[in-house]
Design a protein around this motif. Structure first.
Motif, PDB file in Angstrom:
ATOM      1  N   GLU B  68       0.672  -1.049  -0.112  1.00 34.67           N
ATOM      2  CA  GLU B  68      -0.196   0.308   0.301  1.00 34.67           C
ATOM      3  C   GLU B  68       0.580   1.182   0.203  1.00 34.67           C
ATOM      4  O   GLU B  68       2.253   1.439   0.773  1.00 34.67           O
ATOM      5  N   ARG B  91       4.790   3.621   1.442  1.00 34.68           N
ATOM      6  CA  ARG B  91       4.813   2.790   1.866  1.00 34.68           C
ATOM      7  C   ARG B  91       5.392   2.126   3.195  1.00 34.68           C
ATOM      8  O   ARG B  91       7.130   2.283   3.259  1.00 34.68           O
TER       9      ARG B  91
ATOM     10  N   GLU C 397       0.512  -0.187  -8.298  1.00 36.10           N
ATOM     11  CA  GLU C 397      -0.690  -0.248  -7.344  1.00 36.10           C
ATOM     12  C   GLU C 397      -2.206   0.171  -7.696  1.00 36.10           C
ATOM     13  O   GLU C 397      -2.992  -0.314  -6.197  1.00 36.10           O
ATOM     14  N   GLN C 401      -5.529  -2.116  -6.330  1.00 35.80           N
ATOM     15  CA  GLN C 401      -6.051  -1.401  -5.521  1.00 35.80           C
ATOM     16  C   GLN C 401      -7.629  -1.506  -5.916  1.00 35.80           C
ATOM     17  O   GLN C 401      -8.401  -1.742  -5.541  1.00 35.80           O
TER      18      GLN C 401
END
Lengths: 316, 327, 538
Positions: B68, B91, C397, C401
């Motif tokens: 994330e 991150r 990413e 997500q």
């Protein structure tokens, strides 16, 4: 003896051929078309042009099937033609490149081995003399800690410390000979690698010798302590250390890759990386040939020399 | 034929003149006792145990998803929310380190287990059979050692990936099983196998040497004379006795594998981002070290500590398992 | 007594020598060349690509060239004219222009050099962008023998010693801009034929050049080179007495060498974290140089326009920009395909919307239906450039997500894909147009005959409406407002196909210390007017 040598030579030639075959096959089937890579790597995507690629493949004989390419390579090699670099130094004879680069790595490896041996044996002897005391522990642990940091961390850090903070040296660049100040840092960093091995080997050999009867005898006879260390202890300790030094040196010649990469040294290790990055077949093959030969020759020498050093083997 | 009980043959005269006669169990107990006295080794063991536990449960206790990104926070240092700070893409470093621990543990153990299995089989076989088999097997292991190790590892990593991936793509076409689509783990497998390939010849030589020297011992000669099978001799006599040097070689190999993986990451091959590995974190952190040193220091120091722990553990085990070293 | 005098004498001598040394040192420019990843140390004049293209102008003058502010200057040509429909062009060779052996440059020599570049074997892939429209160019390449060192392009002719005539297949009102690049620098064809394309420029072959400097030493092993002034140089200057090159590919080392005053300028950028320590080194100027990601429209799964739409809309491009350029002032955000220094842009462009629901809907509407069914995506930022790496990791990413896509293979180095390069779905490059024309820019980016769609990166891309607009635009005069309108129309078509992802471009930095004056790179990345560079230390 002659037939023994002949069998050995035969076995190694077959082995070398096998290694070359596998290397070439890996490149051919796994790495892809070097000509295609040439245009796709870097900033030249837009220059991809079938006509151009066809012409270049033909020029380097890369349009042939695998077995033809490989046998062409071997037959040229047997005639002393190592091929020409495709990409790294376009069209330059590979032999010329190797001839320049190998001695650099050899000098680096040799100097680093020498330094590692001197420092390592000294530390090992000191550690053994202070067996199980704080100095012993300090030497063993600090050497271990230093070696446990990856060389590609310690290399740049030392460089920036010495250049930018302490301002002792300039950023070493290229190769100006072993005795140029630029070589000092790389040699020192390479020497760190084998240090703990040598220290521990020396230390345990020393410990073994220390408990031998003739030492006790010598001591009883009133021989001075320094004389005991130098004459009676160091000699038996050195023999196994020296025999491993050769192997360490070989490992360093082939393994100085990271240091050469970090310090911009145009050596043999860097050639390996550059050859693979540019998918330059003739370079990679040359690295495989030379790297393998070095190890073959050194194994052979060790086998020949060892009986001379250690009479027990000779008896067998 | 198990008439010859191994316990009876472990009798040996130690340096101090006392006689160790009796059960192998006692030998292990002695070893444990000697090991406990070596505080460095115990410390090493504790660190390794902690490392393994974190590798096992780390991804579950990680405070954040290791992938994330929180781009606004990029490069922030330690804070209550992010104990070890965040990296260049925001991150959480702690979470990435915990995932990296799993990667490192996988690399260390798989690499060592693969090379150990091959090494024991090849070395044992060569030592027991001797003659042509021995010569051939040792020739093969010599050849692998004759190739510069790093060149071999790099070659494998750069060339074998494609054929294997293509094979899996083909399998997917046939089976439509989505397992074959995700080839991310190939990075891992390739690193394991490449490192194992250069690791096994050394272990094979070690085992072979042990086999040869133990084979000369009276009790093995006796067992053989009594008609014990080779498998029996191998399992009951050779391997237990070769344990000491083997354990040392294996622990050293594990530390070395972690370091080698980091080196591969430095060269840009091996485990690829965004997957977390200590090596790739270190490599990315090196870029920013002058201003954000924590990005580089955290993985570097961790690798160093684990590395040293493996060496101390190996040393301690070596001293503990070798009765002659007991002084 | 005499001893004292001797000492004094020696001290004076040393002082004098060091003063002389300092003066001699004064006009030396030390350059660290070499970009990361690719190890190619060369000073080839004719190959139009690679690291060496930055230094072509030191040895050889372009026919015409643009400066930093996009003004056109004359090089070995000093005048030009075109016929009514822009299909026939004539160029006059500057009568002052001469080679380093003192002889004048003739029109035939210019043509011979261009024809050497056109020969496929010499691997000047970029020559298509410049001469591709010349009559007979395609035929000559097709007919060329595999080992031909030169070809015969029928559309090139020398009307007299000083006039080159170029006949084009299609009208091209900006042909003179097209050749305004160092990539069209010339060498003597007979030298190339005698010594070989990869050898003729080396000092041992006594290269004859027409630029301000001559390569006097080249050490491929030590990876050092040196240039000294050309005594027959025919414009003003050069001011520098010497230019030295070292091959350094590691950015950290480049930064350290600059901080330690071992180099004055570099090709590889220093790490952007050094910005605060060397503000002069990072001083900025405008240049075309624009990084974008392209999605391959003819490979699974990006051959499905709905998938491409989903992949683009699921990404917050503002966040990607921030990820790529976390250090204030290292990049500018971009919201459209056209670079901000070409002739026209769409003033209302806002970039792709961040529309997660729209993206999910597009993925659901695609032929795959869901992320689980999506075949593997292969992506590469093509190199270790820090900006592109961070940007692409941020993109991946967002996919994970917002769309749940985890089956992505990321490789920094495209070589790692091996023969699977043919399956790569996303890669990075810039639109390699070296002059500020919007229509040509769109041609290069999207026309199936252009370099981007002609490369494997975007091969198979074809949009009728876009090509019709560009084909028409290219025949119009650059002053015609319609040319601009058509370029914008083409851009709208292009972005509607969701093949391009743009987020920002790194600001071009000088990569030279403050004491290096007049050191600029042009739109084709080569250094402009190197004869004006001087060293002025405070």
């Amino acid at each position: 003896m002659a037939s023994f040598l002949f069998i050995r030579l035969l076995r190694w030639s077959v082995g070398l051929m096998l290694i070359l075959f596998v290397t070439y096959a890996m490149m051919y089937y796994g790495a892809g078309d070097p000509i295609r890579m040439m245009f796709i790597q870097g900033e030249d995507f837009d220059t991809e042009d079938e006509a151009v690629m066809r012409a270049l493949r033909a020029k380097y004989g890369l349009d042939e099937p695998f077995l033809v390419q490989f046998s062409n390579y071997i037959s040229h090699l047997l005639q002393g033609d190592w091929g020409r670099s495709i990409r790294l130094q376009v069209d330059r004879p590979v032999l010329e490149i190797v001839q320049f680069r190998l001695p650099i790595s050899m000098q680096l490896g040799f100097a680093a081995t020498l330094i590692a041996a001197v420092v390592g044996v000294t530390l090992g002897v000191v550690a053994a003399l202070y067996h199980n005391r704080w100095l012993d522990r300090l030497i063993i642990t600090s050497v271990l800690f230093v070696t446990s940091i990856p060389i590609f961390v310690i290399g740049p850090m030392l460089l920036l410390l010495l250049v930018l903070i302490l301002k002792w040296i300039d950023v070493p660049y290229g190769w100006n000979g072993l005795f140029h100040i630029d070589a000092a840092l790389p040699v020192a960093v390479i020497a760190i690698g084998p240090l703990p091995g040598i220290v521990r080997q020396t230390r345990s050999a020393m410990l073994e010798v220390k408990s031998q009867q003739y030492i006790t005898t010598a001591r009883a006879k009133g021989v001075s302590e320094s004389r005991i260390i130098l004459r009676h202890m160091l000699r038996p300790v050195m023999t196994p250390v020296i025999t491993t030094l050769g192997l360490i040196m070989i490992a360093l010649i082939n393994g100085s890759l990271f240091v050469e990469l970090i310090y911009n040294i145009p050596g043999f290790g860097l050639l390996t990386i550059e050859g693979i990055r540019t998918v330059d077949y003739p370079i990679i093959m040359a690295v495989a040939v030379v790297g393998t030969l070095i190890i073959f020759v050194s194994n052979f020498l060790v086998d020949m020399i060892y009986p001379i050093l250690d009479p027990r083997v000779r008896v067998q | 034929m198990s008439a010859a009980k191994p316990e009876a043959q472990v009798a040996r005269i130690a340096d101090d003149g006392s006689i160790y006669a009796g059960a192998q169990r006692n030998l292990w107990q002695d070893a444990a006792r000697r090991f406990r006295k070596n505080w460095l080794a115990v410390a090493g063991l504790v660190v390794i145990a902690l490392f393994l536990i974190l590798a096992l449960i780390g991804p579950h206790i990680a405070p954040y998803d290791f992938l994330e990104q929180n781009i606004v926070k990029a490069f922030q240092g330690s804070s209550a929310e992010h104990l070890l700070g965040v990296d260049d893409l925001g991150r959480d470093i702690l979470s990435r380190m915990l995932h990296g621990a799993r990667t490192a543990a996988l690399v260390a153990f798989f690499t060592t287990i693969i090379s150990l299995v091959i090494g024991v089989l090849v070395g044992g076989w060569a030592g027991i059979r001797g003659g042509r088999t021995d010569e051939f097997l040792m020739w093969i292991s010599d050849l692998i050692q004759a190739m510069p190790g790093l060149l071999l590892v790099i070659l494998i990593n750069t060339t074998l990936r494609r054929p294997i991936i293509n094979w899996f793509d083909a399998l997917y076409e046939q089976t439509r099983n989505s397992f074959y689509l995700n080839t991310l783990w190939l990075d891992y497998v390739l690193v394991f196998s490449a490192l194992a390939l250069i690791g096994w010849p050394g272990l094979a030589r070690l085992i072979r040497g042990q086999v040869l020297s133990i084979g000369e011992e009276d009790y093995v000669l006796a067992a053989r004379a009594l008609g014990a099978s080779e498998r029996h001799i191998m399992g009951r006599h050779v391997i237990p006795n070769a344990m000491g040097p083997l354990v040392v070689a294996v622990t050293a190999g594990m530390g070395g594998a972690i370091l080698l993986e980091a080196s591969l990451s430095f060269l840009g091959i091996g485990i690829q981002p965004p997957n977390a590995s200590w090596g790739s974190m270190l490599q990315e952190g090196l870029r920013y070290w002058q201003i954000f040193p924590h990005l580089m220091l955290i993985p570097a120091v961790t690798i160093g500590i684990v590395q040293v722990a493996f060496v101390f553990l190996g040393d301690g085990l070596n001293d503990a398992l070798d009765p002659r070293r007991n002084s | 007594m005499s001893k004292k005098i001797l000492t004094l004498f020696i001290v004076a001598l040393v002082l004098l020598l060091s003063a002389a040394g300092a003066m001699a040192q004064d006009q030396v420019l030390r350059i660290a060349t070499g970009s990361s990843g690719v190890a190619n140390f060369s000073f080839q004049i004719l190959s139009a690509g690679g690291d060496q293209q930055n230094w072509i102008t030191f040895q050889s003058v372009p026919p015409l060239y643009f400066d930093v502010d996009s003004n056109l200057h004359t090089g070995y040509f000093n005048d030009w004219s075109q016929n009514e429909d822009s299909t026939v062009w004539t160029f006059s060779v500057d009568p002052a222009a001469r080679w380093s052996d003192g002889t004048s440059i003739t029109a035939q020599q210019v043509i011979d050099s261009w024809q050497v570049q056109a020969a496929p074997l010499n691997s000047v892939g970029r020559i298509r962008t410049y001469l591709g429209n010349v009559a007979g160019f395609a035929d000559a390449r097709e007919a060329a023998a595999e080992d031909a060192m030169t070809v015969d392009v029928s559309g090139l002719s020398a009307l007299d010693d000083a006039t080159v005539q170029v006949e084009l297949v299609l009208p091209d009102p900006i042909f003179f801009w097209r050749i305004a690049t160092a990539h069209m620098a010339i060498a003597r064809a007979e030298d190339v034929l005698e010594h070989g394309f990869n050898e003729f420029w080396k000092p041992e072959n006594n290269p004859i050049v027409n630029g301000p400097f001559i390569l006097t030493s080249f050490d491929p092993d030590g990876q050092k080179a040196e240039m000294t002034p050309n005594p027959e140089w025919w414009k003003d200057g050069p001011i520098l007495d010497k230019v030295t090159f070292q091959f350094v590919t590691d950015q950290t080392i480049v930064g350290a060498m600059a901080l330690n005053d071992q180099i004055d300028a570099s090709l590889a950028a220093a790490p952007s974290v050094l910005r605060a320590q060397m503000p002069d080194y990072f001083r900025q100027f405008q240049a075309i140089g624009f990084n974008t990601f392209w999605m391959q429209p003819s490979r699974e799964p990006t051959n499905d326009p709905k998938v491409r739409e989903a992949l683009i809309k699921s990404v917050d491009w503002n966040a990607v920009f921030q990820a790529a350029f976390p250090i204030e002032g290292s990049g500018v955000m971009t919201t459209q395909t056209l670079d901000d220094i070409v002739t026209c842009q769409n003033p209302d462009a806002t970039g792709y919307p961040y529309d997660v629901e729209g993206a999910q809907a597009a993925l659901a509407a695609s032929s795959y239906g869901s992320a689980e069914n999506l075949p593997k995506l292969r992506v590469t930022p093509r190199g270790s450039n820090e900006f592109n790496n961070r940007a692409l990791q941020a993109v991946i990413e967002f996919w994970r997500q917002n769309l749940g896509i985890e089956n992505v293979e990321f490789q920094q180095d495209p070589n790692s894909f091996g023969d699977d390069l043919d399956k790569v779905n996303l890669s990075r490059d810039d639109v390699v147009i070296r002059f500020p024309d919007a229509a040509t820019y769109m041609w290069a980016a999207g026309h199936s005959a252009g370099p981007v769609a002609g490369s494997s990166m975007l091969s198979g891309y074809h949009n009728e409406a876009l090509e019709a607009a560009i084909d028409e635009a290219l025949t119009l005069s650059p002053d015609d407002p319609r040319r601009c309108e058509l370029a914008l129309e083409a851009q709208a078509q292009y972005e509607g196909d969701y093949v391009i992802m743009h987020f920002g471009k790194p600001l071009r930095t000088a990569n030279a210390r403050e004491h290096v004056k007049n050191y600029y790179s042009g739109p084709d990345v080569s250094v402009i007017e190197p004869w004006k560079i001087s060293i002025e230390r405070m």
